[in-house]
Design an enzyme around this catalytic site. Structure first.
Site, PDB file in Angstrom:
ATOM      1  CE  LYS A 175     -29.691  -6.423 -12.276  1.00 32.65           C
ATOM      2  NZ  LYS A 175     -30.249  -7.179 -11.141  1.00 32.65           N
ATOM      3  CB  SER A 254     -32.959  -9.928 -12.404  1.00 32.25           C
ATOM      4  OG  SER A 254     -32.395  -9.135 -11.366  1.00 32.25           O
ATOM      5  CB  SER A 278     -31.768 -10.759  -8.541  1.00 31.92           C
ATOM      6  OG  SER A 278     -33.104 -11.058  -8.886  1.00 31.92           O
TER       7      SER A 278
END
Length: 318
Positions: A175, A254, A278
């Site tokens: 990420k 997210s 998330s």
């Protein structure tokens, strides 16, 4: 029986020889001459002709085989490229079907790599190509194919030398919230568009130290603030699962880029971060497994903060 040009072509194909059209007629004629000669031989009367060979009524003496150890066996084994328990180690002849890469999990991949069914480099090249063919999903902000191949080659050396680590050769997505040394880290924002860290986050360092291979930095909501992956400066991420009438769906957020990448088979696993869902929410949107460890279980060093007292690194897998 007569031989024509069609038979000559079949003979040419079976024997993998190239025969020009001009030579077909001549070869057919020569083959027919041979057949006619054989047929004429069969008409010859051979009843009064004595055989040219006779069988000897002698018994051949036999002896028992004796196994003799070669004095140079030790030298031969010492010069072998690879040996185990006094035997040569040779590569498997059966080739791995690349289509089976689609069915791999992290656990099965580790087992296959240790058994040398395929190499880390072959596996990494498969995912690099698949990422390139699925850019419309916008799962990655930064792709790192050269970096990935270098890490894969190092993993192949580790496996060959029996120095295998826990995640040796497993291709993952990182990420783009975790700082990666000398690799751009944007947090999906305009302000960090060209930020290249000079240090490594603790989470990513532990993964690289365990043998993981980084395919690239996955997309997310800007600074991890969002739940649909629609706030990234680098564009929305598309869920590989389609809606009614083949409509595009959000992957959640997210950590939407990581979740979509795993669901689309662009990597075997990915990192995520969870402040208020998330990891768990995009995992549920994309039909995969997301885990948020207890707060503090994974270090936040090098992870771009959203809410420091809640942010927690975690994983997304099949």
């Amino acid at each position: 029986m007569s031989i024509d040009n069609s038979i000559v072509k079949k003979i040419s194909k079976l024997s993998k020889l190239k025969i020009s059209s001009d030579s077909e007629d001549k070869m057919a004629e020569e083959l027919n001459n041979i057949l006619n000669w054989v047929e004429s031989l069969q008409e010859v009367n051979t009843e009064e002709i004595e055989p040219l060979l006779s069988v000897l009524n002698e018994k051949m003496p036999l002896r028992d085989d004796e196994v003799v150890m070669d004095d140079n066996q030790g030298d031969i084994l010492n010069n072998a490229p690879e040996k185990k328990s006094g035997f040569f180690v040779v590569p498997k002849v059966v080739e791995w079907d690349m289509n089976q890469f689609e069915k791999l999990t992290i656990k099965s991949t580790i087992q296959h790599l240790r058994h040398k069914d395929f190499s880390c480099k072959e596996l990494t090249e498969f995912f690099i190509k698949k990422i390139s063919n699925n850019r419309k999903l916008n799962c990655f902000i930064t792709e790192t194919p050269e970096h990935a191949l270098k890490m894969a080659s190092n993993s192949d050396k580790k496996i060959k030398n029996n120095e295998t680590r826990a995640m040796e050769g497993v291709p993952i997505a990182m990420k783009d919230l975790f700082c990666t040394k000398n690799v751009k880290t944007t947090a999906a924002s305009k302000i960090l568009e060209n930020f290249i860290p000079f240090y490594e986050s603790t989470v990513s360092k532990k993964l690289w130290d365990s043998g993981s291979v980084m395919l690239g930095k996955s997309n997310l909501d800007e600074f991890a603030m969002g739940s649909a992956n629609t706030t990234s400066f680098f564009g929305n991420v598309i869920n590989p699962i389609k809606g009614k009438n083949n409509s595009d769906l959000v992957p959640g957020g997210s950590s939407g880029g990581s979740a979509a990448a795993v669901a689309a088979g662009l990597c075997l696993g990915a990192t995520g971060s969870d402040t208020g869902g998330s990891i768990r929410q995009p995992a549920s949107f994309c039909g995969i497994v997301g885990m948020k460890p207890t707060y503090g279980r994974c270090s936040r060093f090098g992870m771009v903060a959203f809410a420091s007292s809640l942010d927690q690194a975690g994983t997304l897998t099949k």
